[in-house]
Design a protein around this motif. Structure first.
Motif, PDB file in Angstrom:
ATOM      1  N   VAL A  90       0.863  -1.175   0.000  1.00  0.00           N
ATOM      2  CA  VAL A  90       0.000   0.000   0.000  1.00  0.00           C
ATOM      3  C   VAL A  90       0.902   1.228   0.000  1.00  0.00           C
ATOM      4  CG1 VAL A  90      -1.800   1.260   1.232  1.00  0.00           C
ATOM      5  CG2 VAL A  90      -1.813  -1.242   1.230  1.00  0.00           C
ATOM      6  N   VAL A  91       0.735   2.071  -1.008  1.00  0.00           N
ATOM      7  CA  VAL A  91       1.512   3.300  -1.123  1.00  0.00           C
ATOM      8  C   VAL A  91       0.539   4.469  -1.083  1.00  0.00           C
ATOM      9  CG1 VAL A  91       3.084   4.650  -2.551  1.00  0.00           C
ATOM     10  CG2 VAL A  91       3.307   2.161  -2.476  1.00  0.00           C
ATOM     11  N   ASP A  92       0.684   5.302  -0.067  1.00  0.00           N
ATOM     12  CA  ASP A  92      -0.181   6.477   0.112  1.00  0.00           C
ATOM     13  C   ASP A  92      -1.665   6.099   0.020  1.00  0.00           C
ATOM     14  OD1 ASP A  92       2.056   8.114   0.433  1.00  0.00           O
ATOM     15  OD2 ASP A  92       2.211   8.487  -1.720  1.00  0.00           O
ATOM     16  N   GLY A  93      -2.016   4.972   0.647  1.00  0.00           N
ATOM     17  CA  GLY A  93      -3.404   4.532   0.697  1.00  0.00           C
ATOM     18  C   GLY A  93      -3.868   3.748  -0.517  1.00  0.00           C
ATOM     19  N   GLN A  94      -3.015   3.602  -1.532  1.00  0.00           N
ATOM     20  CA  GLN A  94      -3.379   2.889  -2.757  1.00  0.00           C
ATOM     21  C   GLN A  94      -2.751   1.493  -2.746  1.00  0.00           C
ATOM     22  OE1 GLN A  94      -1.909   4.797  -6.327  1.00  0.00           O
ATOM     23  NE2 GLN A  94      -2.398   3.057  -7.605  1.00  0.00           N
ATOM     24  N   LYS A  95      -3.581   0.467  -2.926  1.00  0.00           N
ATOM     25  CA  LYS A  95      -3.093  -0.904  -2.983  1.00  0.00           C
ATOM     26  C   LYS A  95      -2.353  -1.114  -4.307  1.00  0.00           C
ATOM     27  CE  LYS A  95      -4.765  -5.600  -2.280  1.00  0.00           C
ATOM     28  NZ  LYS A  95      -5.967  -6.410  -2.049  1.00  0.00           N
ATOM     29  N   VAL A  96      -1.131  -1.644  -4.212  1.00  0.00           N
ATOM     30  CA  VAL A  96      -0.291  -1.843  -5.396  1.00  0.00           C
ATOM     31  C   VAL A  96      -0.020  -3.332  -5.557  1.00  0.00           C
ATOM     32  CG1 VAL A  96       1.948  -1.348  -6.447  1.00  0.00           C
ATOM     33  CG2 VAL A  96       0.823   0.392  -5.048  1.00  0.00           C
ATOM     34  N   PRO A 102       4.493   6.157  -8.621  1.00  0.00           N
ATOM     35  CA  PRO A 102       5.565   7.108  -8.310  1.00  0.00           C
ATOM     36  C   PRO A 102       5.691   7.322  -6.806  1.00  0.00           C
ATOM     37  CG  PRO A 102       3.636   8.262  -9.147  1.00  0.00           C
ATOM     38  CD  PRO A 102       3.338   6.797  -9.244  1.00  0.00           C
ATOM     39  N   LEU A 103       6.904   7.619  -6.374  1.00  0.00           N
ATOM     40  CA  LEU A 103       7.169   7.928  -4.964  1.00  0.00           C
ATOM     41  C   LEU A 103       7.529   9.397  -4.829  1.00  0.00           C
ATOM     42  CD1 LEU A 103       9.335   4.842  -3.940  1.00  0.00           C
ATOM     43  CD2 LEU A 103       6.929   5.256  -3.410  1.00  0.00           C
ATOM     44  N   HIS A 104       7.168   9.966  -3.703  1.00  0.00           N
ATOM     45  CA  HIS A 104       7.453  11.369  -3.398  1.00  0.00           C
ATOM     46  C   HIS A 104       7.987  11.439  -1.972  1.00  0.00           C
ATOM     47  CE1 HIS A 104       4.967  12.180  -6.908  1.00  0.00           C
ATOM     48  NE2 HIS A 104       4.074  11.372  -6.382  1.00  0.00           N
ATOM     49  N   VAL A 105       8.619  12.549  -1.630  1.00  0.00           N
ATOM     50  CA  VAL A 105       9.020  12.754  -0.240  1.00  0.00           C
ATOM     51  C   VAL A 105       7.750  12.721   0.601  1.00  0.00           C
ATOM     52  CG1 VAL A 105      10.009  14.377   1.410  1.00  0.00           C
ATOM     53  CG2 VAL A 105      11.076  14.075  -0.825  1.00  0.00           C
ATOM     54  N   GLY A 106       7.747  11.906   1.645  1.00  0.00           N
ATOM     55  CA  GLY A 106       6.585  11.764   2.506  1.00  0.00           C
ATOM     56  C   GLY A 106       5.699  10.587   2.141  1.00  0.00           C
ATOM     57  N   SER A 107       5.952   9.930   1.011  1.00  0.00           N
ATOM     58  CA  SER A 107       5.133   8.767   0.635  1.00  0.00           C
ATOM     59  C   SER A 107       5.178   7.723   1.739  1.00  0.00           C
ATOM     60  CB  SER A 107       5.634   8.135  -0.669  1.00  0.00           C
ATOM     61  OG  SER A 107       5.264   8.895  -1.778  1.00  0.00           O
ATOM     62  N   GLN A 108       4.006   7.180   2.068  1.00  0.00           N
ATOM     63  CA  GLN A 108       3.886   6.121   3.070  1.00  0.00           C
ATOM     64  C   GLN A 108       3.807   4.784   2.334  1.00  0.00           C
ATOM     65  OE1 GLN A 108       3.777   6.653   6.482  1.00  0.00           O
ATOM     66  NE2 GLN A 108       4.147   8.813   6.038  1.00  0.00           N
ATOM     67  N   ILE A 109       4.669   3.844   2.709  1.00  0.00           N
ATOM     68  CA  ILE A 109       4.705   2.516   2.083  1.00  0.00           C
ATOM     69  C   ILE A 109       4.401   1.498   3.163  1.00  0.00           C
ATOM     70  CG2 ILE A 109       6.113   0.843   0.824  1.00  0.00           C
ATOM     71  CD1 ILE A 109       7.924   3.269   0.017  1.00  0.00           C
ATOM     72  N   ARG A 110       3.420   0.660   2.908  1.00  0.00           N
ATOM     73  CA  ARG A 110       3.050  -0.375   3.869  1.00  0.00           C
ATOM     74  C   ARG A 110       3.369  -1.727   3.260  1.00  0.00           C
ATOM     75  NH1 ARG A 110       1.691   0.204   8.395  1.00  0.00           N
ATOM     76  NH2 ARG A 110       0.286  -0.951   9.676  1.00  0.00           N
ATOM     77  N   MET A 114       4.399  -3.632   8.398  1.00  0.00           N
ATOM     78  CA  MET A 114       5.493  -2.675   8.571  1.00  0.00           C
ATOM     79  C   MET A 114       5.208  -1.432   7.719  1.00  0.00           C
ATOM     80  SD  MET A 114       7.885  -3.942  10.619  1.00  0.00           S
ATOM     81  CE  MET A 114       9.287  -2.935  10.239  1.00  0.00           C
ATOM     82  N   ALA A 115       5.443  -0.269   8.307  1.00  0.00           N
ATOM     83  CA  ALA A 115       5.222   0.994   7.603  1.00  0.00           C
ATOM     84  C   ALA A 115       6.553   1.695   7.392  1.00  0.00           C
ATOM     85  CB  ALA A 115       4.279   1.880   8.402  1.00  0.00           C
ATOM     86  N   LEU A 116       6.790   2.105   6.168  1.00  0.00           N
ATOM     87  CA  LEU A 116       7.989   2.853   5.815  1.00  0.00           C
ATOM     88  C   LEU A 116       7.554   4.207   5.276  1.00  0.00           C
ATOM     89  CD1 LEU A 116       8.454  -0.318   4.862  1.00  0.00           C
ATOM     90  CD2 LEU A 116      10.630   0.598   4.176  1.00  0.00           C
TER      91      LEU A 116
END
Length: 177
Positions: A90-96, A102-110, A114-116
């Motif tokens: 899950v990246v910024d609330g979107q299931k991948v 794309p990734l940005h500064v502040g992107s949340q990766i689950r 574990m959360a990164l």
């Protein structure tokens, strides 16, 4: 330099790792993330094995897309064969699962439980020195030490050793050390 910093928490520890695509990585041109140190550049560990096991051995891959000038993430568990299923990210609330995001500064990766977070991104191009431009020069016929002169040198003999001037030759400048 294309690099990014990932940050995550494991129990009471705050961990981070900066990885550059100019460094040697497990798969050149990408940054692999998961819990298996033999396959990953960023290894996610947690003291609680029930949490750590939710992260696949080789879970995601981060790569730089020069066309869009930014980092993207792809789920490497998407190609699992049954009975195993893809382990979603899950990246910024979107299931991948199949797409690349794309990734940005502040992107949340689950990854599992574990959360990164993407703490920083640097996409500045690596300065490349232009290649040395070869030039033509005239050379004398001295077999021991030929002497080089500008292409405009119009004398029949070398001013230094007296040998006959031969034709022009292509000379590649030597980098100074």
């Amino acid at each position: 330099m294309q690099q990014l910093t990932l940050e995550w928490a494991a129990a009471d520890q705050h961990l981070s790792q900066t990885v550059s695509l100019q460094q040697s990585t497990k798969n050149p041109g990408t940054i692999r993330v998961g819990r298996d140190a033999t396959m990953c550049d960023v290894v996610i560990k947690h003291p609680d094995p029930t949490i750590e096991k939710t992260v696949s051995g080789l879970h995601i891959e981060i790569f730089f897309n020069p066309e869009h000038h930014q980092f993207y993430l792809r789920n490497l568990t998407r190609d699992r064969q049954p009975p195993k299923r893809p382990n979603p990210v899950v990246v910024d609330g979107q299931k991948v699962v199949m797409e690349e995001v794309p990734l940005h500064v502040g992107s949340q990766i689950r990854l599992g439980r574990m959360a990164l977070q993407v703490k920083s991104i640097d996409t500045q191009p690596v300065p490349v020195e232009p290649p040395a431009v070869p030039i033509y020069q005239r050379v004398c016929g001295n077999p021991r030490t030929p002497h080089y002169h500008p292409l405009t040198y119009d004398k029949l003999n070398c001013d230094i050793c007296g040998y006959v001037m031969q034709g022009a030759t292509l000379v590649y400048p030597v980098a100074e050390v």
